[in-house]
Design an enzyme around this catalytic site. Structure first.
Site, short mmCIF file in Angstrom:
data_model
loop_
_atom_site.label_atom_id
_atom_site.label_comp_id
_atom_site.label_asym_id
_atom_site.label_seq_id
_atom_site.Cartn_x
_atom_site.Cartn_y
_atom_site.Cartn_z
N CYS A 80 0.83 -1.19 0.00
CA CYS A 80 0.00 0.00 0.00
C CYS A 80 0.87 1.24 0.00
O CYS A 80 2.09 1.19 -0.16
CB CYS A 80 -0.90 0.01 1.24
SG CYS A 80 -1.79 -1.54 1.51
N ASN B 207 2.34 -0.29 5.24
CA ASN B 207 2.70 -0.62 3.87
C ASN B 207 3.63 -1.81 3.90
O ASN B 207 4.72 -1.72 4.49
CB ASN B 207 3.39 0.58 3.20
CG ASN B 207 4.02 0.23 1.87
OD1 ASN B 207 3.55 -0.63 1.16
ND2 ASN B 207 5.12 0.91 1.54
N GLY B 208 3.23 -2.93 3.32
CA GLY B 208 4.12 -4.08 3.27
C GLY B 208 3.41 -5.39 3.51
O GLY B 208 2.19 -5.50 3.38
N GLU B 209 4.19 -6.40 3.88
CA GLU B 209 3.66 -7.73 4.20
C GLU B 209 4.46 -8.31 5.36
O GLU B 209 5.69 -8.19 5.40
CB GLU B 209 3.78 -8.68 3.00
CG GLU B 209 2.99 -8.28 1.78
CD GLU B 209 1.48 -8.44 1.94
OE1 GLU B 209 1.05 -9.06 2.93
OE2 GLU B 209 0.75 -7.93 1.07
N LEU C 45 -3.65 -1.73 -1.58
CA LEU C 45 -3.61 -2.76 -2.62
C LEU C 45 -3.90 -4.07 -1.90
O LEU C 45 -3.10 -4.55 -1.10
CB LEU C 45 -2.24 -2.81 -3.30
CG LEU C 45 -2.04 -3.92 -4.33
CD1 LEU C 45 -2.99 -3.75 -5.51
CD2 LEU C 45 -0.59 -3.95 -4.81
N ASP D 77 -2.58 -9.42 8.26
CA ASP D 77 -1.38 -9.15 9.05
C ASP D 77 -1.40 -7.79 9.74
O ASP D 77 -0.67 -7.57 10.70
CB ASP D 77 -0.12 -9.29 8.20
CG ASP D 77 -0.17 -8.47 6.92
OD1 ASP D 77 -1.19 -7.83 6.64
OD2 ASP D 77 0.84 -8.49 6.17
N SER E 256 10.86 -11.81 -6.87
CA SER E 256 12.06 -11.44 -7.63
C SER E 256 13.28 -12.12 -7.02
O SER E 256 13.21 -12.69 -5.92
CB SER E 256 12.26 -9.92 -7.63
OG SER E 256 12.88 -9.50 -6.42
N GLY E 257 14.40 -12.02 -7.70
CA GLY E 257 15.65 -12.61 -7.21
C GLY E 257 16.57 -11.60 -6.58
O GLY E 257 17.74 -11.90 -6.32
#
Length: 631
Positions: free
Chosen positions: A2, A75-77, A51, A100, A363-364
């Site tokens: 977000c 904002n985040g996970e 989001l 979360d 992603s890596g």
């Protein structure tokens, strides 16, 4: 994933206009197209753009704690939120949602500021405690998620996920910091210890702030760091097994989502490793995407296709061409601050491609910094061996003189382009690495600047904070210090900024499993021979992944996500390259010597020097100022 914004009055708790917070959130609409909310109380206002990724309908923000004593924007996970929720429930906490966000609130109420140490994930959040009348701001360990701040003339602190949120506040000063220009020309980005605007700061990665009404602005507290000071012992097979366990754990924890999920696949070691472990953990074909170029030598799509075929992924690929140059203004607007990593263009394109079918993409990113995967790490390791054999008193005059007279032979084969190596060997390990990671070296910057700008800059040099960071690092060797600097400066300032802004611009959540802090902490303890060996970086990781990937993926020369701007500026984009010399905006700043600038452009177009990165820096500087309304 977000966008957050807020206003907090440091002295007296004056009213906050909800419309002002709302305007700051509107500037972040791209980060959260699924919802918006604003909450205010005396002295504070919090805003959020959402989001939806987890608990799609049940976790609107700003979110109040169950007892109404704390309010959160986030904002985040948080990847371990289910384990934390169970632990907190056993301690008496109650929950009304499945997401979360509420877990962060419960963690704050149980552990206070130390709650951040319990969170595994990427985050920037603000919690207002109504009882204590405090505001707590925190940023994740590696700086995956950003947080900008500015003290304003009305006594308030404004903060937001991007600079554009602060730019929406009418009291924000729009005065360029000349020291940020020095930083930007040196590194290609404005590092986290500074902002392009005076008075704007960034909360550093792994730091938090606890603010109280009526108390002076405190210093940010570092709550996490990584140490390279210890060395892990054990058999290679045991270290390999531990690394694989940590990688599997990191990948699987980031595959939790209530929306479609996929992965970026470049065909390099890191993204291929992530996709291989995703395929192992998934019962369905992994959705993958890749971006290539119209310059064959820089196109890796064939390798990406090879991995996609091996793991039967649902794969799609596209190419970037000079035609995408028309979108540079849009790209500049994503970053607000000038940002000159040219791989931002294909990163944005691959995010667009991913967003057509998924909302989350793995992603890596991060393995090169953690495992010593860059070519410069291998060089640093080798150069330190030379430094150990020759005293500084001999190296400085001999290599310094050779480096000064050696031509900048960009046109020559790589083994003959020794100028940078010679100058690097003339200094100590930290000085050598600062030169290796720089975009525009000190000598070239001095020639480019006008006399007026040199006076504005004073004695400051961009390399000074980097040298201090390396020399005080918790580390044993030059390689340790180089990786520490990458994790603390290059990673949040360049790589993670690039991925955050380009993914959020299209409403895509990017997750970086190889930046799991447990994996980072493990890698930092590996002996140097487990990182660099036989002219190869990421030695242990490549050995570990041999059961999953073929040798031509693991051991081919590292390409990187390189955009062919050198070729473009000599071909279809030669016109824009020449336009830099006549830029009215750059001329009005008075910062640059036009004769030197013209010479650099002419030399690049003639093919005698590769000045493409500097030309790109200047071009993006101009476009960024235009987008910020400083033209």
């Amino acid at each position: 994933m977000c966008g957050i914004a807020g206003i907090y009055h440091l002295e007296t708790p004056k009213p906050v206009d909800p419309a002002r917070v709302d305007a700051m959130c509107d500037a972040l609409a791209h980060r959260g197209p699924d919802g918006q909310g604003v909450w205010t109380a005396p002295g504070v206002g919090l805003g959020h753009r959402r989001l939806s990724i987890i608990d799609l309908e049940g976790s609107p923000q700003p979110m109040a704690s169950l007892d109404g004593r704390a309010m959160l924007v986030f904002n985040g996970e948080i990847y371990n939120f289910r384990e934390l929720r169970q632990e907190l429930r056993e301690a008496g906490a109650r929950f009304r949602t499945e997401g979360d966000s509420e877990v962060i609130l419960a963690a704050w109420q149980r552990w206070g500021p130390d709650c951040v140490t319990r969170l595994h994930g990427m985050f920037a959040f603000a919690i207002y405690d109504l009882g204590a009348r405090t505001l707590f701001l925190a940023r994740d360990r590696l700086g995956v998620k950003p947080l900008f701040m500015a003290q304003l003339s009305d006594g308030s602190l404004a903060f937001g996920s991007e600079l554009k949120a602060l730019l929406a506040h009418p009291l924000l000063r729009r005065e360029i910091d000349p020291l940020a220009i020095e930083d930007y020309l040196a590194w290609g980005y404005v590092p986290d210890n500074r902002s392009i605007l005076k008075g704007v700061t960034k909360l550093p990665a792994g730091h938090s702030l606890l603010l109280r009404h009526g108390a002076p602005m405190p210093k940010a507290r570092q709550w996490w760091d990584v140490s390279f000071a210890e060395r892990r012992k054990g058999r290679v097979e045991d270290l390999e097994a531990e690394l694989l366990h940590l990688m599997r754990q990191a990948v699987s924890s980031r595959m939790v989502a209530d929306v479609p999920l996929g992965a970026f696949l470049s065909g390099g070691v890191d993204s291929s490793s992530v996709v291989a472990l995703m395929a192992e953990a998934s019962s369905r074909p992994v959705k993958t995407c890749s971006i290539g170029f119209d310059v064959a030598a820089l196109d890796e799509t064939a390798y990406a296709g090879q991995v996609a075929q091996r793991y039967a992924t649902d794969h799609r690929a596209r190419r970037v061409s000079p035609d995408d140059f028309d979108m540079i203004d849009t790209l500049a607007g994503m970053f607000d601050e000038p940002f000159a990593d040219a791989s931002a263009l294909p990163t944005w394109r691959v995010c667009q491609l991913a967003r057509e079918t998924v909302t989350v993409a793995l992603s890596g990113d991060g393995a090169d910094e953690a495992m010593a995967g860059y070519r410069r790490h291998v060089f640093q390791h080798g150069e330190d061996r030379v430094r150990a054999l020759l005293p500084q008193g001999l190296r400085a005059p001999v290599f310094g003189w050779l480096g000064a007279i050696y031509p900048k032979a960009d046109w020559a084969p790589r083994p003959l382009r020794a100028k940078t190596t010679l100058l690097s060997l003339a200094g100590d390990s930290a000085e050598g690495y600062a030169r290796a990671i720089g975009v525009t070296p000190p000598e070239l910057r001095e020639n480019l600047y006008s006399g007026d700008f040199r006076r504005l800059r004073g004695d400051y040099r961009a390399e000074a904070p980097m040298l201090e960071l390396m020399r005080t690092a918790p580390a044993r060797s030059g390689l340790d210090r180089a990786q520490y600097a990458d994790l603390k400066a290059w990673l949040p300032g360049d790589i993670l900024t690039k991925v955050d802004r380009t993914s959020m611009a299209v409403g895509l959540e990017a997750r970086e499993p190889l930046l799991d802090h447990r994996l980072i902490e493990f890698a930092a303890t590996l002996p140097e021979a487990m990182r660099v060996r036989g002219g190869q970086g990421k030695w242990l990781m490549k050995r570990t992944m041999r059961r999953f990937l073929p040798d031509d993926i693991l051991y081919r020369p590292k390409q990187g996500f390189v955009t062919p701007i050198a070729q473009w500026f000599r071909g279809p984009l030669a016109g824009p390259a020449r336009d830099i010399c006549t830029s009215a905006l750059l001329a009005r700043t008075g910062w640059f010597d036009n004769r030197s600038l013209t010479g650099l452009v002419d030399a690049h177009l003639a093919g005698t020097s590769d000045n493409s990165r500097l030309l790109w820096q200047l071009f993006m500087l101009e476009r960024s100022f235009t987008k910020m309304g400083i033209a």
